[in-house]
Design a protein around this motif. Structure first.
Motif, PDB file in Angstrom:
ATOM      1  N   ASN B 258       0.806  -1.230   0.000  1.00  0.00           N
ATOM      2  CA  ASN B 258       0.000   0.000   0.000  1.00  0.00           C
ATOM      3  C   ASN B 258       0.833   1.272   0.000  1.00  0.00           C
ATOM      4  OD1 ASN B 258      -2.511  -1.017  -0.290  1.00  0.00           O
ATOM      5  ND2 ASN B 258      -2.979  -1.076   1.896  1.00  0.00           N
ATOM      6  N   LYS B 259       2.090   1.156  -0.378  1.00  0.00           N
ATOM      7  CA  LYS B 259       2.910   2.359  -0.523  1.00  0.00           C
ATOM      8  C   LYS B 259       3.360   2.454  -1.974  1.00  0.00           C
ATOM      9  CE  LYS B 259       4.503   3.212   4.103  1.00  0.00           C
ATOM     10  NZ  LYS B 259       3.952   2.114   4.914  1.00  0.00           N
ATOM     11  N   VAL B 260       3.554   3.674  -2.426  1.00  0.00           N
ATOM     12  CA  VAL B 260       3.967   3.871  -3.811  1.00  0.00           C
ATOM     13  C   VAL B 260       5.428   4.316  -3.839  1.00  0.00           C
ATOM     14  CG1 VAL B 260       3.483   5.066  -5.982  1.00  0.00           C
ATOM     15  CG2 VAL B 260       1.618   4.567  -4.384  1.00  0.00           C
ATOM     16  N   ARG B 261       6.172   3.684  -4.710  1.00  0.00           N
ATOM     17  CA  ARG B 261       7.569   4.078  -4.877  1.00  0.00           C
ATOM     18  C   ARG B 261       7.848   4.348  -6.345  1.00  0.00           C
ATOM     19  NH1 ARG B 261       7.434   0.505  -0.832  1.00  0.00           N
ATOM     20  NH2 ARG B 261       8.486   1.082   1.103  1.00  0.00           N
ATOM     21  N   MET B 262       8.885   5.143  -6.541  1.00  0.00           N
ATOM     22  CA  MET B 262       9.283   5.515  -7.899  1.00  0.00           C
ATOM     23  C   MET B 262      10.614   4.834  -8.190  1.00  0.00           C
ATOM     24  SD  MET B 262      10.016   9.448  -9.023  1.00  0.00           S
ATOM     25  CE  MET B 262      10.421   9.936  -7.346  1.00  0.00           C
ATOM     26  N   ARG B 263      10.680   4.210  -9.368  1.00  0.00           N
ATOM     27  CA  ARG B 263      11.946   3.578  -9.747  1.00  0.00           C
ATOM     28  C   ARG B 263      12.899   4.650 -10.250  1.00  0.00           C
ATOM     29  NH1 ARG B 263       8.361  -0.613 -12.313  1.00  0.00           N
ATOM     30  NH2 ARG B 263       8.585  -2.453 -11.001  1.00  0.00           N
ATOM     31  N   THR B 264      14.038   4.701  -9.678  1.00  0.00           N
ATOM     32  CA  THR B 264      15.042   5.662 -10.138  1.00  0.00           C
ATOM     33  C   THR B 264      16.358   4.924 -10.330  1.00  0.00           C
ATOM     34  OG1 THR B 264      15.993   6.262  -8.002  1.00  0.00           O
ATOM     35  CG2 THR B 264      13.975   7.400  -8.637  1.00  0.00           C
ATOM     36  N   THR B 265      17.318   5.631 -10.873  1.00  0.00           N
ATOM     37  CA  THR B 265      18.627   5.002 -11.073  1.00  0.00           C
ATOM     38  C   THR B 265      19.288   4.689  -9.743  1.00  0.00           C
ATOM     39  OG1 THR B 265      19.483   7.240 -11.277  1.00  0.00           O
ATOM     40  CG2 THR B 265      19.103   6.027 -13.328  1.00  0.00           C
ATOM     41  N   ARG B 266      18.799   5.346  -8.656  1.00  0.00           N
ATOM     42  CA  ARG B 266      19.382   5.080  -7.344  1.00  0.00           C
ATOM     43  C   ARG B 266      18.441   4.203  -6.511  1.00  0.00           C
ATOM     44  NH1 ARG B 266      19.668  10.109  -8.458  1.00  0.00           N
ATOM     45  NH2 ARG B 266      18.061  10.674  -6.981  1.00  0.00           N
ATOM     46  N   GLY B 267      17.671   3.381  -7.176  1.00  0.00           N
ATOM     47  CA  GLY B 267      16.758   2.507  -6.445  1.00  0.00           C
ATOM     48  C   GLY B 267      15.376   3.115  -6.325  1.00  0.00           C
ATOM     49  N   GLU B 268      14.553   2.486  -5.496  1.00  0.00           N
ATOM     50  CA  GLU B 268      13.172   2.948  -5.364  1.00  0.00           C
ATOM     51  C   GLU B 268      13.062   3.983  -4.253  1.00  0.00           C
ATOM     52  OE1 GLU B 268      10.745  -0.490  -4.839  1.00  0.00           O
ATOM     53  OE2 GLU B 268      11.024  -1.166  -6.907  1.00  0.00           O
ATOM     54  N   THR B 269      12.367   5.081  -4.557  1.00  0.00           N
ATOM     55  CA  THR B 269      12.176   6.111  -3.540  1.00  0.00           C
ATOM     56  C   THR B 269      10.682   6.351  -3.340  1.00  0.00           C
ATOM     57  OG1 THR B 269      12.287   7.823  -5.212  1.00  0.00           O
ATOM     58  CG2 THR B 269      14.344   7.276  -4.119  1.00  0.00           C
ATOM     59  N   PRO B 270      10.275   6.721  -2.134  1.00  0.00           N
ATOM     60  CA  PRO B 270       8.841   6.886  -1.844  1.00  0.00           C
ATOM     61  C   PRO B 270       8.227   8.065  -2.600  1.00  0.00           C
ATOM     62  CG  PRO B 270      10.183   6.993   0.163  1.00  0.00           C
ATOM     63  CD  PRO B 270      11.115   7.009  -0.984  1.00  0.00           C
ATOM     64  N   VAL B 271       6.937   7.928  -2.885  1.00  0.00           N
ATOM     65  CA  VAL B 271       6.172   9.002  -3.519  1.00  0.00           C
ATOM     66  C   VAL B 271       4.945   9.256  -2.655  1.00  0.00           C
ATOM     67  CG1 VAL B 271       4.736   9.571  -5.511  1.00  0.00           C
ATOM     68  CG2 VAL B 271       6.937   8.455  -5.864  1.00  0.00           C
ATOM     69  N   HIS B 272       4.623  10.518  -2.423  1.00  0.00           N
ATOM     70  CA  HIS B 272       3.503  10.822  -1.521  1.00  0.00           C
ATOM     71  C   HIS B 272       2.326  11.506  -2.197  1.00  0.00           C
ATOM     72  CE1 HIS B 272       7.248  10.842   0.985  1.00  0.00           C
ATOM     73  NE2 HIS B 272       6.534   9.911   1.579  1.00  0.00           N
ATOM     74  N   VAL B 273       2.616  12.302  -3.229  1.00  0.00           N
ATOM     75  CA  VAL B 273       1.538  13.005  -3.912  1.00  0.00           C
ATOM     76  C   VAL B 273       1.725  12.824  -5.418  1.00  0.00           C
ATOM     77  CG1 VAL B 273       0.407  15.219  -4.319  1.00  0.00           C
ATOM     78  CG2 VAL B 273       1.406  14.734  -2.071  1.00  0.00           C
ATOM     79  N   ILE B 274       0.659  12.408  -6.073  1.00  0.00           N
ATOM     80  CA  ILE B 274       0.743  12.170  -7.512  1.00  0.00           C
ATOM     81  C   ILE B 274      -0.203  13.121  -8.229  1.00  0.00           C
ATOM     82  CG2 ILE B 274       0.440  10.472  -9.350  1.00  0.00           C
ATOM     83  CD1 ILE B 274       1.073   8.309  -7.282  1.00  0.00           C
ATOM     84  N   TYR B 275       0.388  14.098  -8.939  1.00  0.00           N
ATOM     85  CA  TYR B 275      -0.432  14.933  -9.818  1.00  0.00           C
ATOM     86  C   TYR B 275      -0.597  14.134 -11.094  1.00  0.00           C
ATOM     87  CZ  TYR B 275      -2.047  18.827 -12.667  1.00  0.00           C
ATOM     88  OH  TYR B 275      -2.799  19.630 -13.507  1.00  0.00           O
TER      89      TYR B 275
END
Lengths: 280, 523
Positions: B258-275
């Protein structure tokens, strides 16, 4: 006289090639209602996943989980322990005109309109109206259930999860889901708000205590005649202590026991096993 | 009177610049004075300059398969401070009423129980997403961004034509128009204070941070786009860049627990607000279209659990259904106990008892709009339609009265616009315009970017402002009462865009003869 039932509902899906990132919702927890009490209910998932629960728009308890590691099978085991009650005597129904008036602009309106699986041809809707002419709500439910049961035979394998009421009518065959959709469609056509009920039915009410018997998940309807009245069109009976209610909605699409999406090749058809044990 | 304004005649509509032929409205005096010395060659030259700047920056749209710059007319559209104040209060009021309606419809449903709006309107709306039930926006906001389409009628009165509270697009034109106008025509801005528009991205970012899940002190905001093939991709990229946040596609986000993360070149980082600039139907294949490949499975559950906020909220489509539009004045009275500051266009609901016949009897004098038509699709202007088209329309309306509203035709106001005249010379001629102000709601205030997007129908007498129908736009100025007169408008010193040219423009289609509103409800 109350019955006490243990229900064990196993679902297993195998994937020919590993599946990844799977997202799931499970609606298998029975409701606690005046007519039934849930003493215990749980869901086990393999591979292990953390479970999250919420109550959806329809008042159904939904268990949510995801599997982000690749896996070759998924199994769900829902167990519950429920006390059920026999049907109460039928109350005097409101007149059809009163039902129409009260459902014209109220929350009941939602149970009057057709959904994808409860859409029938105008001809069939007209036939339902004609069959209901001059009858009260209970008589209407009985007459329309008879109409469905005369036309459609209970046959597995002729319809699928996406089939609708009209498909079953045209093929003259279907399973409980189709009986429920068709009956709901006809009752709504006759102006009686009707909801689809997803749940369980113990196949042999007189089974020996403590001995598990095989059964299936089941679907029936409830129509509104001043209060909600159950009707099991597959069996032509009123739901009683062998019936366990899990969810209510407009149709199957509102209350599917399990739905999921995953990344990977199509899996095998789920193997489902439901087992009932009478405890009292 | 100068050359380019020669033979400018006002049509049977309110003209924005001229009170009557030869008499300039006070707000326009400086612009008139600045433009008058120019000849038509110079106007054409500058217009072409602006078009080249747009092509270079990728502000183009697809016209018959060809990428063209979105036509920007060089005569700005002006709103004085008093008028803007009145108008923005009206928009703010409307947005707050729609917010209250959405909270109610996905909550206790009082407005229906109280008989203000019929239940069937809710239950029959394809945008009533029961899956959104129970998602509580952290700061109560569901309409983070809205575009309320306005037209000025024959008497000069602004009226609301439609509300867009799902994924309204077009604000990038507002930003780009101002950018190119200040570069191409700095002299125009010299004489009067024009309120800047470049505050928009920071206002939007602040509103997005304000709706972050509880307990998140430094929220990560992303812009979710359907991808480069989307008509508004340029806008998604522009807003992400100006806000300084990541632009992501569905495949860049992953949900687990139930958490959203963003795939980046430095691994997955949390995302809190999605426009999210993705339609509801494509957002989560578990709940909506299972065949959606551009969505993020699990995102609804994450929103439900309160770990991520989606902006705008899921299910807002029940509030910009055109049938609901007809109830908005009632909603303002019901929720806010205020009288509407901006009237609707007079509208008939064919679904109401007895009204269908009334509509059918005068189809040739009404404008018929499908309640769910995006991009002006399906709109029929009775007075301009052929007999057989009206006959077909009558059948359609009879078959589905819930699917239509009927309005009196409004002659949109006109603004002087560079056009090729009958004699082959360029000159300024009256062309019909509308206005889409953009409002940002951060939970404590509804802020409007000063002005908004003015769209112009470039053909003579044409009421269609869609770019796909040959529409263009105008820079929209709100005159500031107090600012120093020499101040130029907001120009951001940003790096040259790395965004390559691509289709950009109101993707909507419209039937001939309609004052069609682009909605560009994406995907």
């Amino acid at each position: 006289m109350a019955g006490r039932l243990r229900i064990r509902h196993e679902t297993r899906v195998g994937y020919p090639s590993p599946a990844g990132s799977s997202y799931n919702e499970v609606r298998m927890s029975p409701l606690t209602l005046p007519t039934q009490t849930v003493l215990d209910s749980r869901l086990d998932v393999a591979p292990a996943a953390s479970l999250w629960t919420y109550w959806d728009y329809w008042g159904t308890q939904v268990t949510v989980f995801d599997l982000t590691d690749s896996h070759t099978s998924l199994s769900l085991t829902a167990t519950s322990l429920v006390e059920t009650a026999p049907p109460t005597p039928l109350p005097t129904p409101l007149d059809r005109a009163e039902i129409a008036a009260r459902s014209a602009d109220s929350r009941l309106t939602e149970y009057l309109s057709a959904t994808p699986r409860t859409t029938v041809s105008p001809d069939l809707a007209a036939q339902a109206c004609a069959a209901a002419d001059g009858l009260d709500a209970h008589q209407t439910a009985a007459a329309l259930t008879d109409l469905v049961r005369e036309r459609v035979s209970y046959t597995q394998g002729t319809t699928g999860v996406h089939s609708g009421a009209q498909d079953a009518w045209d093929q003259r065959a279907g399973v409980c889901q189709d009986f429920a959709h068709l009956t709901a469609a006809l009752l709504r056509a006759a102006g009686i708000p009707t909801r689809y009920v997803s749940g369980y039915l113990h196949p042999s009410p007189d089974a020996e205590l403590d001995r598990p018997v095989a059964g299936e998940s089941h679907a029936w309807v409830e129509y509104w005649a001043g209060e909600w009245i159950g009707q099991d069109p597959t069996n032509g009976t009123r739901p009683g202590e062998s019936h366990v209610i899990v969810a209510r909605g407009r149709e199957y699409g509102d209350v599917p026991p399990h739905k999921g999406v995953y990344r990977g090749a199509p899996g095998e058809l789920p193997q489902v096993r439901v087992e009932f044990t009478r405890l009292a | 009177m100068a050359d380019i304004f020669d033979s400018y005649t006002t049509a049977d509509a309110w003209d924005e610049m001229f009170e009557r032929p030869g008499v300039v409205r006070p707000a326009y005096e400086a612009v008139f004075a600045a433009l008058s010395p120019l000849d038509s060659l110079e106007l054409r030259y500058r217009t072409d300059q602006m078009a080249r700047a747009f092509t270079d920056r990728g502000v183009t749209y697809s016209y018959g398969g060809e990428e063209r710059p979105f036509p920007l007319d060089l005569v700005p559209r002006l709103l004085d401070a008093v008028e803007w104040d009145r108008l923005s209060r009206g928009v703010r009021q409307r947005v707050l009423a729609l917010e209250a309606f959405l909270a109610d419809a996905y909550g206790r449903q009082r407005v229906f129980a109280d008989g203000v709006v019929p239940y069937r309107l809710l239950y029959s709306s394809p945008h009533f997403h029961r899956a959104a039930h129970g998602i509580e926006p952290p700061n109560g906001v569901r309409v983070h961004v809205s575009g309320i389409d306005l037209v000025r009628d024959e008497e000069g009165r602004f009226r609301v034509l439609e509300d867009n509270v799902r994924v309204p697009s077009g604000v990038s034109y507002v930003i780009e128009n101002r950018r190119v106008m200040t570069r191409t025509f700095p002299a125009l801005f010299a004489e009067q204070p024009v309120r800047p528009v470049d505050e928009y991205p920071q206002r939007l970012l602040a509103a997005l941070k304000a709706c972050a899940p509880e307990g998140v002190t430094d929220p990560v905001v992303v812009v979710l786009t359907p991808g480069v093939a989307n008509a508004a991709y340029f806008e998604h990229a522009l807003l992400a860049r100006l806000m300084g946040v990541q632009l992501v596609e569905g495949r860049d986000l992953v949900c687990s627990g139930n958490k959203v993360r963003m795939r980046t070149t430095r691994g997955e980082t949390p995302v809190h607000v999605i426009y999210r600039r993705l339609d509801d139907d494509f957002l989560d294949p578990l709940h909506f279209r299972p065949d959606s490949l551009i969505g993020v499975p699990g995102i609804m559950s994450a929103a439900h659990a309160g770990n991520v906020t989606l902006a705008n909220a899921v299910g807002n489509g029940i509030a910009d259904d055109k049938l609901l539009y007809t109830y908005v004045p009632d909603l303002i009275r019901y929720y806010l106990a205020e009288e509407p500051l901006l009237p609707n266009v007079e509208t008939i609901r064919p679904e109401e008892p007895g009204r269908l016949e009334e509509v059918l009897d005068q189809l040739d004098r009404l404008v018929l709009k499908p309640v769910d038509g995006a991009g002006g699709k399906g709109i029929v202007i009775g007075p301009r339609a052929e007999r057989d088209a009206l006959d077909r329309l009558a059948e359609e309306v009879k078959a589905d009265p819930r699917g239509w509203i009927a309005q009196r035709p409004v002659a949109l106001s006109t603004s002087p616009t560079l056009s090729r005249r009958g004699d082959g010379q360029d000159g300024l001629a009256p062309r019909h315009i509308d206005l889409r102000p953009f409002a940002v709601h951060d939970g404590s205030d509804v802020w409007l970017v000063p002005g908004g997007l003015t769209r112009v129908a470039l053909g003579e007498g044409n009421l269609i402002v869609n770019s796909s129908q040959g529409g263009g736009s105008k820079d929209t100025w709100v005159l500031a009462p107090d600012a120093p007169p020499s101040r130029t408008t907001g120009e951001r010193s940003t790096a040259v865009s790395e965004v390559s040219p691509r289709q950009f423009g109101p993707g909507g289609t419209s039937t001939p003869g309609g004052p069609a509103q682009e909605e560009a409800q994406q995907q």
